[in-house]
Scaffold this active site. Sequence first.
Site, PDB file in Angstrom:
ATOM      1  N   ARG A  55      47.354  35.261  33.187  1.00  0.00           N
ATOM      2  CA  ARG A  55      47.815  36.267  32.225  1.00  0.00           C
ATOM      3  C   ARG A  55      46.848  37.443  32.145  1.00  0.00           C
ATOM      4  NH1 ARG A  55      49.514  31.581  29.214  1.00  0.00           N
ATOM      5  NH2 ARG A  55      47.674  31.648  27.891  1.00  0.00           N
ATOM      6  N   SER A 107      48.805  18.783  34.328  1.00  0.00           N
ATOM      7  CA  SER A 107      49.347  19.247  33.049  1.00  0.00           C
ATOM      8  C   SER A 107      50.251  18.208  32.391  1.00  0.00           C
ATOM      9  CB  SER A 107      50.112  20.559  33.261  1.00  0.00           C
ATOM     10  OG  SER A 107      50.364  21.169  32.017  1.00  0.00           O
ATOM     11  N   ASN A 160      48.030  13.579  28.035  1.00  0.00           N
ATOM     12  CA  ASN A 160      47.305  12.298  27.905  1.00  0.00           C
ATOM     13  C   ASN A 160      47.413  11.772  26.477  1.00  0.00           C
ATOM     14  OD1 ASN A 160      45.855  14.684  28.451  1.00  0.00           O
ATOM     15  ND2 ASN A 160      44.373  13.575  29.692  1.00  0.00           N
ATOM     16  N   CYS A 161      47.471  12.694  25.508  1.00  0.00           N
ATOM     17  CA  CYS A 161      47.504  12.256  24.108  1.00  0.00           C
ATOM     18  C   CYS A 161      48.789  11.497  23.804  1.00  0.00           C
ATOM     19  CB  CYS A 161      47.377  13.458  23.179  1.00  0.00           C
ATOM     20  SG  CYS A 161      45.948  14.482  23.580  1.00  0.00           S
ATOM     21  N   PRO A 211      25.854  30.570  37.977  1.00  0.00           N
ATOM     22  CA  PRO A 211      26.695  31.633  37.395  1.00  0.00           C
ATOM     23  C   PRO A 211      28.093  31.725  38.002  1.00  0.00           C
ATOM     24  CG  PRO A 211      24.809  32.556  38.602  1.00  0.00           C
ATOM     25  CD  PRO A 211      24.618  31.071  38.574  1.00  0.00           C
ATOM     26  N   ILE A 216      29.943  29.028  38.462  1.00  0.00           N
ATOM     27  CA  ILE A 216      30.668  27.792  38.105  1.00  0.00           C
ATOM     28  C   ILE A 216      30.741  27.645  36.587  1.00  0.00           C
ATOM     29  CG2 ILE A 216      30.761  25.281  38.381  1.00  0.00           C
ATOM     30  CD1 ILE A 216      29.178  25.535  40.947  1.00  0.00           C
ATOM     31  N   GLY A 274      36.064  21.195  28.805  1.00  0.00           N
ATOM     32  CA  GLY A 274      36.708  19.926  28.465  1.00  0.00           C
ATOM     33  C   GLY A 274      35.732  18.778  28.274  1.00  0.00           C
TER      34      GLY A 274
HETATM   35  C1  LIG Z   1      45.141   7.828  25.760  1.00  0.00           C
HETATM   36  C2  LIG Z   1      44.534   9.106  25.275  1.00  0.00           C
HETATM   37  C3  LIG Z   1      44.921   9.633  24.065  1.00  0.00           C
HETATM   38  C4  LIG Z   1      44.343  10.806  23.595  1.00  0.00           C
HETATM   39  N1  LIG Z   1      44.741  11.321  22.394  1.00  0.00           N
HETATM   40  C5  LIG Z   1      44.205  12.471  21.950  1.00  0.00           C
HETATM   41  C6  LIG Z   1      44.628  13.051  20.735  1.00  0.00           C
HETATM   42  O1  LIG Z   1      45.520  12.531  20.072  1.00  0.00           O
HETATM   43  N2  LIG Z   1      44.030  14.193  20.324  1.00  0.00           N
HETATM   44  C7  LIG Z   1      43.057  14.801  21.051  1.00  0.00           C
HETATM   45  O2  LIG Z   1      42.552  15.853  20.641  1.00  0.00           O
HETATM   46  N3  LIG Z   1      42.638  14.292  22.218  1.00  0.00           N
HETATM   47  C8  LIG Z   1      43.185  13.147  22.676  1.00  0.00           C
HETATM   48  N4  LIG Z   1      42.778  12.627  23.871  1.00  0.00           N
HETATM   49  C9  LIG Z   1      41.698  13.307  24.604  1.00  0.00           C
HETATM   50  C10 LIG Z   1      42.241  14.452  25.434  1.00  0.00           C
HETATM   51  O3  LIG Z   1      43.293  14.008  26.213  1.00  0.00           O
HETATM   52  C11 LIG Z   1      41.108  14.989  26.296  1.00  0.00           C
HETATM   53  O4  LIG Z   1      40.082  15.428  25.458  1.00  0.00           O
HETATM   54  C12 LIG Z   1      41.554  16.134  27.175  1.00  0.00           C
HETATM   55  O5  LIG Z   1      42.623  15.768  27.990  1.00  0.00           O
HETATM   56  C13 LIG Z   1      40.388  16.575  28.044  1.00  0.00           C
HETATM   57  O6  LIG Z   1      40.795  17.553  28.939  1.00  0.00           O
HETATM   58  P1  LIG Z   1      40.032  17.768  30.309  1.00  0.00           P
HETATM   59  O7  LIG Z   1      40.701  18.883  30.987  1.00  0.00           O
HETATM   60  O8  LIG Z   1      38.585  17.822  30.062  1.00  0.00           O
HETATM   61  O9  LIG Z   1      40.241  16.406  31.107  1.00  0.00           O
HETATM   62  P2  LIG Z   1      41.572  15.635  31.489  1.00  0.00           P
HETATM   63  O10 LIG Z   1      42.704  16.074  30.634  1.00  0.00           O
HETATM   64  O11 LIG Z   1      41.231  14.192  31.494  1.00  0.00           O
HETATM   65  O12 LIG Z   1      41.865  16.107  32.964  1.00  0.00           O
HETATM   66  C14 LIG Z   1      40.950  15.868  33.991  1.00  0.00           C
HETATM   67  C15 LIG Z   1      41.708  15.793  35.291  1.00  0.00           C
HETATM   68  O13 LIG Z   1      40.782  15.979  36.331  1.00  0.00           O
HETATM   69  C16 LIG Z   1      41.139  15.149  37.400  1.00  0.00           C
HETATM   70  N5  LIG Z   1      39.954  14.941  38.230  1.00  0.00           N
HETATM   71  C17 LIG Z   1      38.775  14.373  37.877  1.00  0.00           C
HETATM   72  N6  LIG Z   1      37.926  14.383  38.908  1.00  0.00           N
HETATM   73  C18 LIG Z   1      38.564  14.972  39.943  1.00  0.00           C
HETATM   74  C19 LIG Z   1      38.209  15.267  41.285  1.00  0.00           C
HETATM   75  N7  LIG Z   1      37.009  14.968  41.766  1.00  0.00           N
HETATM   76  N8  LIG Z   1      39.112  15.885  42.039  1.00  0.00           N
HETATM   77  C20 LIG Z   1      40.330  16.220  41.572  1.00  0.00           C
HETATM   78  N9  LIG Z   1      40.728  15.940  40.322  1.00  0.00           N
HETATM   79  C21 LIG Z   1      39.852  15.334  39.513  1.00  0.00           C
HETATM   80  C22 LIG Z   1      41.618  13.884  36.733  1.00  0.00           C
HETATM   81  O14 LIG Z   1      42.474  13.162  37.583  1.00  0.00           O
HETATM   82  C23 LIG Z   1      42.358  14.433  35.521  1.00  0.00           C
HETATM   83  O15 LIG Z   1      43.726  14.562  35.787  1.00  0.00           O
HETATM   84  C24 LIG Z   1      43.361  11.453  24.371  1.00  0.00           C
HETATM   85  C25 LIG Z   1      42.979  10.937  25.606  1.00  0.00           C
HETATM   86  C26 LIG Z   1      43.580   9.777  26.069  1.00  0.00           C
HETATM   87  C27 LIG Z   1      43.156   9.225  27.397  1.00  0.00           C
END
Ligand SMILES: Cc1cc2nc3c(=O)[nH]c(=O)nc-3n(C[C@H](O)[C@H](O)[C@H](O)COP(=O)(O)OP(=O)(O)OC[C@H]3O[C@@H](n4cnc5c(N)ncnc54)[C@H](O)[C@@H]3O)c2cc1C
Length: 598
Positions: free
Chosen positions: A68, A85, A88-89, A324, A326, A330
């Site tokens: 965007r 996308s 997970n929640c 810088p 990278i 999350g």
């Molecule tokens: C069961 C569950 C319930 C939850 N409920 C809540 C809630 O109700 N409220 C809330 O605020 N938070 C909740 N969370 C937490 C929330 O989902 C996370 O805080 C959030 O998704 C984090 O985002 P992220 O992008 O850091 O990681 P993620 O969403 O975990 O995404 C990381 C992605 O990176 C990919 N990945 C990792 N390493 C590599 C690699 N080397 N190469 C390629 N891909 C890779 C993984 O496969 C994954 O798909 C919950 C989590 C879970 C598991």
Amino acid sequence: MDHGRLDPDLGPSVGSHRHGDSTHAVAQAVRREAMVAQAAESPRAAQRRVLILGGVAGGASCAARLRRLDESIEIVVFDRGPYASFANCGLPYYVGDVIQDERALLVASPEIFRIRFDVEIRTETEVTAIDRAARTLTVRDVRTGEVRRERYDALVLSPGAAPIRPPLPGIDLPGVFAVRSIPDSRRIRDWITARCAKTAVVVGGGFIGLEMVENLVHRGLGVAVLEKLPQVMPPLDPEMAAPVMHHLTERGVRLHMSDGLARIEQTPDGSVVVVAESGARLPTDLVILAIGVRPETELARAAGLAIGPHGGIATDAQMRTSDPAIWAVGDAAEVHDVLTGQETVLPLAGPANRQGRVAAESIVGRSTQFRGVQATSVVGILGMTVASTGASEKGLARAGIDGFAKVYLHPGHHASYYPGARPIHLKLLFSVPDGRILGAQAVGTEGVEKRIDVIAMAIQLGGTVHDLAAAELCYAPQYGAAKDPVNLAGMIAQNVLAGDMPLADWTALSLTDALLVDVREPDEFAGGKVPGTINVPLSQLRERWTELPRDREVWVTCGVGQRAYYAARFLAQQGFRVRNLSGGFSTYRAMRAAGIVS
Ligand SMILES: Cc1cc2nc3c(=O)[nH]c(=O)nc-3n(C[C@H](O)[C@H](O)[C@H](O)COP(=O)(O)OP(=O)(O)OC[C@H]3O[C@@H](n4cnc5c(N)ncnc54)[C@H](O)[C@@H]3O)c2cc1C
């Protein structure tokens, strides 16, 4: 022509430029023409290239925001899982059959990303190494094993956090699950169905563990929780977790507290036995491991990026790492806690999304900053809502912060005269003497998260208890009260700061020689009392106050603290040294259940 760039459903910044700012529109058209010409010569070769590792909360929001902001960048997202996308929640609710169609968990498909945003999502593609000097990633196609190198100008790491799997005997047995991905949840669902599972043990009583409890109960399973700490919901102070534990027990969940997991054994019939450190044996059809998550930092460590004190990737306020070129966002990123002033990791979806957005802004040269976290969270547990924001009392102690006070209150979620008012158990922490709000925790059935959200916003604006007392909030009998619980919390805290209501600490009960006076009516007093209290009902106090000794402090209590406050004000004006035991008998019961008082 790229359909995504013509899609009227693009984000507001692109849309408004197109319709409102003709200078920008011309500039953009010129840039596009240049891009098209360049692409004709060498497709995308000269484009700035942003690679994003991880395509869920942080990664996907970064990609969408980036597009965007800048149409000229090539954006590629890698995720080793089969989906990007996804919600997970929502996973626990898919296990619980509340969400029945798996497709509902897919927030946006790679197709949508391609068409709407011209973002390329490569699923089942694992990033295996980062070469910072060459600015390349090594990626491996999970299906074919093919390995390639991908160059980047900017790299965003959003790999999330992995469920902790302690290396204990039996941890990898069939029937032992963690919940992180859609395939994980599918496996649990299939296991429950195929085995006609009747029981489950959830190891860990935090957010994810208790959401799993709710959903397994919803599926009709008998559920036990094994938790190493003496309380569930570690972000809460123990007395605030006590009603949650009571509620779980009432709903038939068996709690095994202060006991860790030792091993898991398989039985000849294919089910398993969870063996606790105490030696307790919990036979069950399936085990859910929910003992916390660990930031995924292996690649960042191997690449030599700085790692913070909590094991997350160190970042600055723009989510930039020690390199810088990278950024990290999350669950894997270490961020600033605005209340304690210390670094922390906070695995929650809201911060991950906002950090993704900040990283995108930083990549295009904007100075937007992530303002840090305060751990605002909510969880629903079998009809109970538990929410908190900011620091807990134990968190403040851990951070070495003192000079704060706390008040407890138990107001109805709406006006008491309107049918169906349900109590909200609320604890507010604030600094003394300036009244700055430090944190709040609330437990109840209705209107809990609304109050915590209001207090969360007040904290973000640097608010004080005076702001809570003065807050103008919506009110009609079915929603709230003319003095909303948020106002009440602020007013009670104001009374403390003004010296109008000196507080007595419940933990000092066994040490004090103060006279303990319960001002509830005799029938209430007979139904349960704080040991050592005498009963002088508020309704008789104006006649009987002369019975009270003047040479001792008087500590007053009642059901929830309100009548004790009235009594305290009356007695103080008669010259007594008087203190209120905040929160009354309700708080005492929770304190006793948590083992804080006897
Ligand atoms: C069961 C569950 C319930 C939850 N409920 C809540 C809630 O109700 N409220 C809330 O605020 N938070 C909740 N969370 C937490 C929330 O989902 C996370 O805080 C959030 O998704 C984090 O985002 P992220 O992008 O850091 O990681 P993620 O969403 O975990 O995404 C990381 C992605 O990176 C990919 N990945 C990792 N390493 C590599 C690699 N080397 N190469 C390629 N891909 C890779 C993984 O496969 C994954 O798909 C919950 C989590 C879970 C598991």
